[in-house]
Every structure is written in structure tokens, then in C-alpha cells.
Design a protein around this motif. Structure first.
Motif, mmCIF file in Angstrom:
data_model
loop_
_atom_site.group_PDB
_atom_site.id
_atom_site.type_symbol
_atom_site.label_atom_id
_atom_site.label_comp_id
_atom_site.label_asym_id
_atom_site.label_seq_id
_atom_site.Cartn_x
_atom_site.Cartn_y
_atom_site.Cartn_z
ATOM 1 N N LEU A 167 15.103 -64.344 -11.639
ATOM 2 C CA LEU A 167 14.513 -65.662 -11.933
ATOM 3 C C LEU A 167 15.432 -66.445 -12.866
ATOM 4 O O LEU A 167 15.375 -66.318 -14.083
ATOM 5 C CB LEU A 167 13.110 -65.515 -12.545
ATOM 6 N N ARG A 168 16.293 -67.255 -12.249
ATOM 7 C CA ARG A 168 17.110 -68.192 -13.017
ATOM 8 C C ARG A 168 16.492 -69.565 -12.813
ATOM 9 O O ARG A 168 16.299 -69.994 -11.675
ATOM 10 C CB ARG A 168 18.558 -68.172 -12.528
ATOM 11 N N VAL A 169 16.155 -70.230 -13.925
ATOM 12 C CA VAL A 169 15.394 -71.484 -13.846
ATOM 13 C C VAL A 169 16.258 -72.662 -14.285
ATOM 14 O O VAL A 169 16.927 -72.589 -15.320
ATOM 15 C CB VAL A 169 14.141 -71.412 -14.746
ATOM 16 N N LEU A 170 16.214 -73.729 -13.506
ATOM 17 C CA LEU A 170 16.815 -74.997 -13.904
ATOM 18 C C LEU A 170 15.679 -75.994 -14.161
ATOM 19 O O LEU A 170 14.992 -76.418 -13.223
ATOM 20 C CB LEU A 170 17.741 -75.515 -12.792
ATOM 21 N N ASP A 171 15.470 -76.310 -15.436
ATOM 22 C CA ASP A 171 14.458 -77.290 -15.844
ATOM 23 C C ASP A 171 15.218 -78.608 -16.011
ATOM 24 O O ASP A 171 15.808 -78.871 -17.058
ATOM 25 C CB ASP A 171 13.835 -76.802 -17.168
ATOM 26 N N ALA A 172 15.224 -79.431 -14.956
ATOM 27 C CA ALA A 172 16.181 -80.545 -14.880
ATOM 28 C C ALA A 172 15.819 -81.720 -15.776
ATOM 29 O O ALA A 172 16.672 -82.543 -16.102
ATOM 30 C CB ALA A 172 16.305 -81.015 -13.428
ATOM 31 N N MET A 173 14.536 -81.830 -16.146
ATOM 32 C CA MET A 173 14.093 -82.943 -17.002
ATOM 33 C C MET A 173 13.146 -82.361 -18.039
ATOM 34 O O MET A 173 11.922 -82.422 -17.905
ATOM 35 C CB MET A 173 13.406 -84.011 -16.157
ATOM 36 N N TYR A 208 8.486 -70.749 -18.769
ATOM 37 C CA TYR A 208 9.142 -69.933 -17.726
ATOM 38 C C TYR A 208 9.786 -68.694 -18.358
ATOM 39 O O TYR A 208 9.814 -67.628 -17.784
ATOM 40 C CB TYR A 208 10.204 -70.752 -16.972
ATOM 41 N N TRP A 209 10.313 -68.885 -19.560
ATOM 42 C CA TRP A 209 10.965 -67.768 -20.254
ATOM 43 C C TRP A 209 9.929 -66.746 -20.745
ATOM 44 O O TRP A 209 10.034 -65.556 -20.499
ATOM 45 C CB TRP A 209 11.786 -68.309 -21.434
ATOM 46 N N LEU A 210 8.901 -67.245 -21.427
ATOM 47 C CA LEU A 210 7.937 -66.351 -22.099
ATOM 48 C C LEU A 210 6.881 -65.790 -21.161
ATOM 49 O O LEU A 210 6.383 -64.693 -21.372
ATOM 50 C CB LEU A 210 7.233 -67.117 -23.226
ATOM 51 N N GLU A 211 6.543 -66.550 -20.112
ATOM 52 C CA GLU A 211 5.395 -66.130 -19.285
ATOM 53 C C GLU A 211 5.777 -65.737 -17.860
ATOM 54 O O GLU A 211 5.021 -65.009 -17.215
ATOM 55 C CB GLU A 211 4.352 -67.249 -19.246
ATOM 56 N N SER A 212 6.907 -66.223 -17.357
ATOM 57 C CA SER A 212 7.286 -65.868 -15.982
ATOM 58 C C SER A 212 8.363 -64.793 -15.967
ATOM 59 O O SER A 212 8.727 -64.306 -14.897
ATOM 60 C CB SER A 212 7.820 -67.097 -15.229
ATOM 61 N N ASP A 259 15.153 -64.772 -16.339
ATOM 62 C CA ASP A 259 16.360 -64.096 -16.838
ATOM 63 C C ASP A 259 17.221 -65.068 -17.643
ATOM 64 O O ASP A 259 17.903 -64.673 -18.589
ATOM 65 C CB ASP A 259 17.188 -63.569 -15.663
ATOM 66 N N SER A 260 17.228 -66.329 -17.204
ATOM 67 C CA SER A 260 17.982 -67.347 -17.945
ATOM 68 C C SER A 260 17.386 -68.711 -17.637
ATOM 69 O O SER A 260 16.693 -68.888 -16.628
ATOM 70 C CB SER A 260 19.466 -67.316 -17.547
#
Ligand SMILES: C[S@@+](CC[C@H](N)C(=O)[O-])C[C@H]1O[C@@H](n2cnc3c(N)ncnc32)[C@H](O)[C@@H]1O
Length: 384
Positions: free
Chosen positions: A47-53, A63-67, A70-71
């Protein structure tokens, strides 16, 4: 805008808002995003997440704490948010696992594409129309990854500005009682069409209308998924109130089969299922775990219980036709009192029709019965 520098919480995230944008009423869309990302993490192991805004960074944190991300790449176009974001994110996320930038989101998507750096979840939480990001956000999304798109451009997509909708979506949106569902379908259809231009496809995981905001979570598929059956037109008959779906192949034969009147067509839009039931079932099980954990941990209102209920409605409406009838219209056209929703749903089901509530409008029902049948059954229900 809030200038509150006290620490706030949402889910497991702890953050300051200050002068940045944060709307607590949008928690429901963040909760569903967190659940979907966690299921994705369980299914794929990554799970690599891009939070664009990113705003104040609440999504990145969750996403980091609950899902179990990984980055995180948190991007926020406004560099004035930098200090708040830095404090919020680095309080919880190891610096090595979190990248923070202040670029235009389209530049970020382009850089991802250029470097073949694709993300498992791409979250695009824009103001207004999502159209400028529909094609480009696909560049940054991994094949089989998830793209979570927001639109607050309700006026155009619900048919108040049909000419603008042609300009921005390449599709005509017209006004009728189920126009908010149409807005979700317009957003999905436009992304589907953009994916098709790249030889790719999409499948909706869920589509949500909440608080005047339209959110769609889509899976990016490795090959084209656009077909005449899932991408076409919704026809509404202003004369009798019935809807028809119209494929490209049927264009030219677009009168109402019930009374022969011309149909008002919206489209092309997505005509397939709004939600992926098996995926939602997993999200619901996870929400149940969270509800139990929350009940043990705190006496505060348990929002996960509400999400369980919402997911139940989404699952029920998943396979119904791409529109709904409002109870007000049934009452008005039938010249009778507005029917009780649950009693009418029960009456329709007893007559062998599919019928459910819709999350979009608490005063609406989704059913495969036509409007005349709904009126007849509503009238019978009122005699009981
Ligand atoms: C709706 S807010 C985000 C809220 C946040 N995601 C949340 O859940 O609370 C949109 C944010 O996107 C930023 N933004 C707007 N257009 C942008 C663009 N083209 N590129 C990057 N950021 C942008 C705005 O500064 C704003 O902070």
C-alpha cells in the motif's frame, strides 16, 4: 476558514488545521477510503499512497495509521500549508516513509508516469470539477490499484448547465429526479472513457453522494472495459416519469416505451453497477471490527456503526437500475399521500420486484418496477 491551532482527532489521526482546509463533515468519505485501502493492503500485501491534495494531511495520516500504508506521498499545491503539514505528518509518520511536496497535482501525476512510479491508492480531493485530473491521475495509478476521486461540481453534473457538461465532460447532463446518481455516473463514465483512450479499463468499487460531494473509488483495470452496455445514455420521460437506458446502438429510437413521448437523454454516462458488492462486504466486516474496538475504547459516538449501515445500503442498491424514483414524485403523479418508503419497498418485493432504499436520497427508492407499478403498489399499501 478555521484558524484553530489546537490538536484535533479523526479516527486515529491527530492534527492541527490552522489556516488549511478541513471539513469534519467529510469524515464519511475518509472512513470509506481508509477501509478500502486497508482491504487493498490485505489483498495485495502492498500500500503506497499518493494523497495528491492533502490539505492539512488528515487523509495521509489516516491511510498510514489505519490502513497500514507502507509509504505516503502527501502533496499540497499551496506551500503556505507546509508548516502545518510538516508538524502533522512527521508527528506520526517516520520521515523516511513520508514524502511531502508542494506541486500542482498534475505535475505530480506526470512525474509518477515519467519515472514509472505508480501508486496503489491515488486520492484526488479537489475543489470543484475533477475533470482536469481524470486522465492525468490514471498516469500515477498502478494497474489494479485504486483511484479515489472527488467532485463538488454538482450544478453541472446534475443537469443545471447542460452546455457546460458537454464542454467539460464530453457528455450531456440533464435535469430529473435522479440527477445526483447521474452525477456519479457521469464522473465514472468520463474516467472510463479516459481510461479507454489509454487502452485501460476501470471498475467502480463504490460511488458515494454525501453532503453535496461526489466521490468515486475506482479500480484501474489492465485492459479496456468500456462497452455499449456499460457506457450509454439515461433517458427520462418528463411526461410519465419513467426512465430507460439507451445504448449507442439504440440511438434514434429514443421514445418512451410506455407513452411514446420523447425521452430527455443524459450521457454518455456509466450504466453499470455503482458498487463492487464483494469488496464492500469485506469493507463492512472491517468496519464491524473497528466498531467493536471503538466501543471498547471510548464512549464517544461510534461512527463505524453508521458506516456499517451505509455499506449495507450500498450493497443493496448495487445491482439495481441506474436511477431512482422519489417518493414525492410517486405521490404527486399518483395524486395521493407521499408513500412510506419501507412499506413501499416491502410491497414491491412482495410482488416479485427488486426494491431498495438509495443512499443518495432518503426519500427515494431504487426498483426494477416502472413508475406506474410503483404508484399502483403504493396505493394498495395505503389501503392496508
Ligand atoms: C478539498 S481540499 C483537501 C482536503 C483534504 N484532502 C481533507 O480531506 O481534509 C483541497 C486541497 O487541494 C489543494 N489544491 C487545489 N488545487 C490543487 C492542485 N491543482 N494541485 C495540488 N493541490 C491543489 C488546495 O490547496 C486544498 O488544500
Amino acid at each position: 476558514m478555521s484558524q484553530d491551532y489546537t490538536w484535533q482527532t479523526e479516527g486515529k489521526a491527530r492534527f492541527q488545521v490552522g489556516h488549511t482546509f478541513y471539513r469534519s463533515a467529510s469524515q464519511v468519505v475518509r472512513d470509506l477510503g481508509v477501509l478500502a485501502a486497508k482491504i487493498y493492503r490485505q489483498d495485495t500485501g502492498s500500500l503506497r499512497v499518493l494523497d495528491a491534495m492533502a490539505g492539512c494531511g488528515v487523509r495521509s495520516l489516516r491511510y498510514w495509521l489505519e490502513s497500514g500504508a507502507d509509504s505516503i506521498w502527501a502533496n499540497e499545491g499551496n506551500p503556505d500549508n507546509s508548516d502545518i503539514l510538516r508538524e502533522n505528518l512527521y508527528e506520526a509518520i517516520a520521515e523516511g516513509a513520508c514524502q511531502l511536496t508542494h506541486l500542482d497535482a498534475n505535475r505530480v501525476f506526470f512525474d509518477c508516469y515519467n519515472q514509472s512510479n505508480y501508486y496503489d491508492v491515488v486520492d484526488v480531493d479537489c475543489f470543484g470539477s475533477a475533470v482536469p485530473y481524470l486522465s492525468t491521475s490514471l498516469w500515477a495509478t498502478k494497474i489494479n490499484g485504486l483511484l479515489y476521486i472527488t467532485s463538488t461540481d454538482g450544478r453541472t453534473a446534475t443537469g443545471h448547465l447542460p452546455e457546460k457538461s458537454v464542454r467539460v465532460y464530453g457528455a450531456c447532463a440533464r435535469s430529473h429526479p435522479a440527477a445526483q446518481e447521474q452525477a456519479l455516473r457521469l464522473l465514472i463514465g468520463s474516467t472510463l472513457q479516459q481510461a479507454a483512450t489509454k487502452g485501460l479499463g476501470i471498475q467502480p468499487i463504490f460511488a458515494l453522494f454525501a453532503g453535496q460531494t461526489y466521490r468515486v473509488m475506482l479500480r484501474l483495470l489492465p485492459s479496456e472495459s468500456l462497452t455499449p452496455e456499460n457506457y450509454g445514455f439515461l433517458g427520462y420521460c418528463h411526461h410519465c416519469g419513467d426512465y430507460q437506458t439507451v445504448t449507442w446502438r439504440q440511438l434514434g429510437r429514443v421514445t418512451c416505451p410506455h407513452d411514446g413521448e420523447p425521452l430527455t437523454l443524459s450521457g454518455p454516462i456509466w450504466l453499470g453497477s455503482l458498487h463492487d458488492r464483494p469488496f464492500l462486504l469485506k469493507m463492512q466486516a472491517l468496519a464491524q471490527e473497528k466498531a467493536q474496538a471503538t466501543a471498547q475504547a471510548t464512549a464517544q459516538e461510534n461512527h463505524w456503526l453508521k458506516r456499517i449501515e451505509l455499506l449495507k445500503i450500498l450493497m443493496e442498491e448495487a445491482e439495481l437500475p441506474p436511477y431512482f424514483y422519489t417518493l414525492g414524485e410517486i405521490g404527486r403523479r399518483g395524486k395521493m399521500d407521499i408513500p412510506k418508503r419501507d412499506r413501499l419497498i416491502q410491497g414491491l418485493q412482495q410482488q416479485g420486484y427488486q426494491a431498495t432504499a438509495t443512499h443518495i436520497n432518503p426519500e427515494g427508492i431504487k426498483t426494477d418496477a416502472n413508475l406506474t407499478t410503483c404508484i399502483e403498489i403504493a396505493r394498495d399499501c395505503q389501503k392496508d
